[in-house]
Design an enzyme around this catalytic site. Structure first.
Site, mmCIF file in Angstrom:
data_model
loop_
_atom_site.group_PDB
_atom_site.id
_atom_site.type_symbol
_atom_site.label_atom_id
_atom_site.label_comp_id
_atom_site.label_asym_id
_atom_site.label_seq_id
_atom_site.Cartn_x
_atom_site.Cartn_y
_atom_site.Cartn_z
ATOM 1 N N GLY A 32 1.256 -1.525 -0.026
ATOM 2 C CA GLY A 32 0.122 0.257 0.422
ATOM 3 C C GLY A 32 0.769 0.998 0.257
ATOM 4 O O GLY A 32 1.537 1.102 0.499
ATOM 5 N N HIS A 75 -2.879 7.452 6.151
ATOM 6 C CA HIS A 75 -2.010 8.794 5.637
ATOM 7 C C HIS A 75 -2.436 10.245 5.834
ATOM 8 O O HIS A 75 -1.683 10.332 5.216
ATOM 9 C CB HIS A 75 -1.079 7.572 4.697
ATOM 10 N N CYS A 130 5.132 -0.063 7.194
ATOM 11 C CA CYS A 130 4.803 1.285 7.050
ATOM 12 C C CYS A 130 6.147 1.284 6.229
ATOM 13 O O CYS A 130 7.364 2.090 6.991
ATOM 14 C CB CYS A 130 4.209 2.632 7.529
ATOM 15 N N LEU A 131 6.324 1.359 4.678
ATOM 16 C CA LEU A 131 7.018 2.457 4.244
ATOM 17 C C LEU A 131 7.611 3.344 4.736
ATOM 18 O O LEU A 131 8.914 3.644 4.334
ATOM 19 C CB LEU A 131 7.102 2.109 3.023
ATOM 20 N N GLN A 168 3.361 9.318 0.782
ATOM 21 C CA GLN A 168 5.145 9.255 1.159
ATOM 22 C C GLN A 168 5.423 9.969 0.250
ATOM 23 O O GLN A 168 6.519 8.729 0.343
ATOM 24 C CB GLN A 168 4.405 7.518 1.511
ATOM 25 N N HIS A 171 -5.089 2.209 7.241
ATOM 26 C CA HIS A 171 -3.857 2.584 7.361
ATOM 27 C C HIS A 171 -3.510 3.379 6.263
ATOM 28 O O HIS A 171 -2.954 4.722 6.564
ATOM 29 C CB HIS A 171 -2.763 1.010 7.064
ATOM 30 N N GLU A 172 -3.986 3.344 4.883
ATOM 31 C CA GLU A 172 -3.501 4.481 3.796
ATOM 32 C C GLU A 172 -4.341 5.761 4.247
ATOM 33 O O GLU A 172 -4.216 6.838 4.035
ATOM 34 C CB GLU A 172 -3.927 3.488 2.398
HETATM 35 NI NI NI Z 1 2.417 3.252 5.469
#
Ligand code: NI
Length: 169
Positions: free
Chosen positions: A45, A138, A92-93, A50, A134-135
């Site tokens: 995701g 963000h 998370c990236l 990000q 989660h997204e």
């Molecule tokens: Ni994330």
């Protein structure tokens, strides 16, 4: 084009992203690039903040290229229903090398627009439900570590601070 992933500490991750109003070729290209960037980073995701873009766009592929139907584009997504509970490991990236258990709803319905601006609803369970939450977080300037205990969150922040000092972040 593969965008570098913005990491924790960048203010773009902390602010609510702007609504998308124009559904044009630039948006299509951006979505392609977001998938490419997400796959390159080995993620399932990715939200536009990000990659440093404060826009309400997220891409999700919880089976990582296995099933084309799992490739989802969420533009201006809103969570419209949540049911049940699941607890599981989340990462998370933008916070690489860390993972924590997070309690989330088990079944989640998101309402969003597609590439053409058309509204749709999609219900996901388990990992997909987690990805929707989660997204969407963000896009509201929220990271998953806001859902863990203050103690764990402070520990992560302290470790990141050290890594920043050492030039490793
Ligand atoms: Ni994330």
């Amino acid at each position: 084009m593969i965008y570098p992933i913005v990491k924790f500490g960048d203010p773009v991750l902390d602010k609510p992203a702007a609504e998308v109003t124009s559904f044009d070729d630039d948006l299509k290209k951006l979505i392609e690039d977001m998938f490419e960037s997400m796959y390159a980073a080995r993620g399932v995701g990715l939200a536009a903040p990000q990659i440093g873009l404060s826009k309400r766009i997220a891409v999700v592929d919880v089976t990582f290229k296995e099933n084309p139907d799992d490739k989802l584009v969420l533009i201006n997504p809103v969570i419209v229903n949540k049911e049940g509970r699941q607890r599981g490991s989340e990462g998370c990236l933008s916070i690489p090398e860390f993972r924590e258990d997070v309690t989330r709803a088990k079944i989640v319905t998101v309402r969003a627009q597609d590439l053409t601006g058309k509204f749709f609803e999609h219900t996901g369970e388990d990992l997909l439900a987690r990805a929707f939450l989660h997204e969407t977080d963000h896009l509201n300037g929220k990271l998953y570590i806001s859902h863990v205990s203050a103690l764990k969150r402070d520990l992560i922040k302290r470790k990141i601070k050290k890594m920043v000092k050492a030039g490793e972040w």
